[in-house]
Design a protein around this motif. Structure first.
Motif, short mmCIF file in Angstrom:
data_model
loop_
_atom_site.label_atom_id
_atom_site.label_comp_id
_atom_site.label_asym_id
_atom_site.label_seq_id
_atom_site.Cartn_x
_atom_site.Cartn_y
_atom_site.Cartn_z
N LYS A 1 0.82 -1.21 0.00
CA LYS A 1 0.00 0.00 0.00
C LYS A 1 0.85 1.27 0.00
CE LYS A 1 -3.85 -2.28 2.31
NZ LYS A 1 -4.77 -2.31 3.47
N GLY A 2 1.97 1.21 -0.73
CA GLY A 2 2.82 2.38 -0.90
C GLY A 2 3.69 2.72 0.28
N ARG A 3 3.76 1.83 1.28
CA ARG A 3 4.53 2.12 2.48
C ARG A 3 5.37 0.92 2.88
NH1 ARG A 3 0.09 4.51 6.64
NH2 ARG A 3 1.85 5.67 7.50
N ILE A 4 6.46 1.17 3.59
CA ILE A 4 7.28 0.08 4.11
C ILE A 4 6.61 -0.48 5.36
CG2 ILE A 4 9.48 -0.54 5.17
CD1 ILE A 4 10.86 1.45 3.39
N GLN A 5 6.29 -1.77 5.31
CA GLN A 5 5.66 -2.43 6.44
C GLN A 5 6.69 -2.94 7.46
OE1 GLN A 5 2.34 -2.34 6.76
NE2 GLN A 5 2.31 -1.20 4.85
N PRO B 1 7.96 -11.15 12.22
CA PRO B 1 7.20 -10.23 11.35
C PRO B 1 6.54 -9.11 12.16
CG PRO B 1 6.02 -12.31 11.65
CD PRO B 1 7.39 -12.50 12.24
N ALA B 2 6.49 -7.92 11.57
CA ALA B 2 5.94 -6.77 12.28
C ALA B 2 4.43 -6.76 12.31
CB ALA B 2 6.45 -5.47 11.63
N GLY C 1 4.36 -10.00 20.12
CA GLY C 1 5.09 -9.56 18.94
C GLY C 1 4.81 -8.13 18.55
N ALA C 2 3.94 -7.45 19.32
CA ALA C 2 3.58 -6.06 19.05
C ALA C 2 2.99 -5.50 20.34
CB ALA C 2 2.55 -5.99 17.91
N ALA D 1 2.11 1.49 8.18
CA ALA D 1 3.57 1.65 8.14
C ALA D 1 4.13 1.40 9.52
CB ALA D 1 3.94 3.05 7.66
N THR D 2 5.12 0.55 9.61
CA THR D 2 5.72 0.23 10.89
C THR D 2 7.21 0.49 10.91
OG1 THR D 2 6.04 -2.06 10.20
CG2 THR D 2 4.02 -1.55 11.38
#
Length: 375
Positions: free
Chosen positions: A218-222, A234-235, A277-278, A371-372
């Protein structure tokens, strides 16, 4: 061709870079990314995620709508491609069919008005580097796909750029040759010390070749990190599902205690333990990520979830056996058993078994993915 000295610091920086073609749809949104000098960074993501547009803006074939792109300390977002001194390798190789291999490789040197004698020596060195010197007099049509890819690579390296961009360069090759070329390119990168930015949608390619991976959606670095970190930690659920095989379970956080939490599985009365994990708190919805190779059949340990399951299907895939079981309200929990370890005799369709995995192999993630990562 001498290796580039490994100097500390960033070679490339995207600073608040955005791209839209129609003023409404954002293709790349607020991209902040630093690429280290001498590293192999892969932009990984599905079609339409923004990875290729980001690469094309760095190459100069697309102009950013907003933000700055810094190369070696200088802004380049308004410079035309030929003034950026960047090597580019495309999937279709873009070789000139009417030129010989040597002429194709010499073309960037001619455009830079390099002296003839120097051109010859540098072309020979570039062809030696990719083990194609004996094909110098042939034309592209006389070469295989893998050989053409080597020539495209030699042409991108012959003028000794500090940065090489690769856009799906192995996509047209068959599986065996693609895997061989992955290793060759990685070894070439290690030997020369150049900076490579590589775009692909192939997860195994990214894991094999990269120093770091930037996962786009979606146009962003995850997520941005080393291959092992992106795979093992994984984030968010998108990264977990996109990279490698993954079992996703949905539930609600009941409590959090240090590095672990207790989760009530949706549609099932069972609770399981998971790694945090988050940032999560009691009452929040979560998605659990469990890699198929982390699940064992049979009782594992007291530090693991041990769950009753029913075997639905076994599929032999050569290097492993894929076992599909029903458990925790899901009909699609996948387990991988490496070939050679042997499938237990009592594991067959319809059998009831016990499956288990360690708490730390099951991170609890947020449901949403935005974005994370910034770097």
């Amino acid at each position: 061709m001498n290796p580039e000295p490994r100097i500390n610091g960033d070679l490339v920086r995207f600073e608040g870079v955005e791209k839209t073609y129609d003023g409404v749809t954002i293709v790349v949104e607020r991209l902040d990314l630093a690429i280290r000098r001498g590293e192999f960074l892969t932009m990984l993501g599905p079609s339409g995620s923004g990875k290729t547009t980001s690469l094309m803006m760095l190459a100069g074939f697309e102009m950013p709508t907003a933000g700055r792109i810094i190369l070696d300390g200088k802004p380049i977002e308004r410079l035309p491609p030929h003034q950026r001194n960047i090597g580019v390798v495309f999937q279709n190789y873009a070789l000139f069919p009417n030129m010989t291999v040597a002429e194709n490789v010499a073309f960037p040197l001619q455009m830079r008005k390099v002296e003839k004698a120097d051109q010859k020596a540098r072309v020979e060195a570039a062809l030696d580097m990719v083990q194609m010197a004996k094909f110098a007099g042939r034309r592209p049509a006389q070469l295989s796909g893998g050989q053409q890819q080597r020539i495209a690579l030699a042409r991108a390296l012959v003028f000794e750029p500090s940065l090489v961009l690769m856009d799906e360069p192995l996509g047209a090759l068959d599986k065996q040759l693609r895997e061989h070329m992955q290793i060759e390119i990685k070894h070439l990168h290690e030997r020369l010390g150049i900076t490579i930015v590589y775009v692909t949608h192939d997860q195994s390619e990214a894991l094999t070749m990269s120093d770091r991976i930037a996962v786009f959606d979606k146009g962003r670095i995850q997520q941005l990190g080393k291959p092992a970190d992106v795979y093992e930690r994984p984030a968010n659920p998108f990264v977990a599902q996109f990279i490698g095989d993954n079992n996703a379970l949905h539930g609600t956080i009941l409590d959090v205690s240090g590095p672990h939490c207790t989760v009530q599985i949706d549609g099932d009365r069972q609770t399981i333990k998971a790694a945090v994990g988050a940032p999560l708190a009691a009452g929040e919805k979560t998605t659990l990520s469990i890699r198929p190779e982390r699940i064992r059949i049979g009782h594992t340990s007291d530090r693991a979830n041990n769950i009753k399951a029913s075997v639905r299907e076994l599929i032999y895939l050569g290097d492993h056996v894929r076992v599909r079981v029903a458990a925790l309200g899901s009909e699609e929990i996948i387990i991988k058993i490496p070939n050679g370890h042997g499938v237990p005799a009592d594991v067959s369709p319809g059998a009831n078994v016990l499956i288990g995995w360690n708490f730390d192999d099951c991170p609890a993630l947020t449901r949403e993915h935005a974005a994370t990562a910034k770097a």
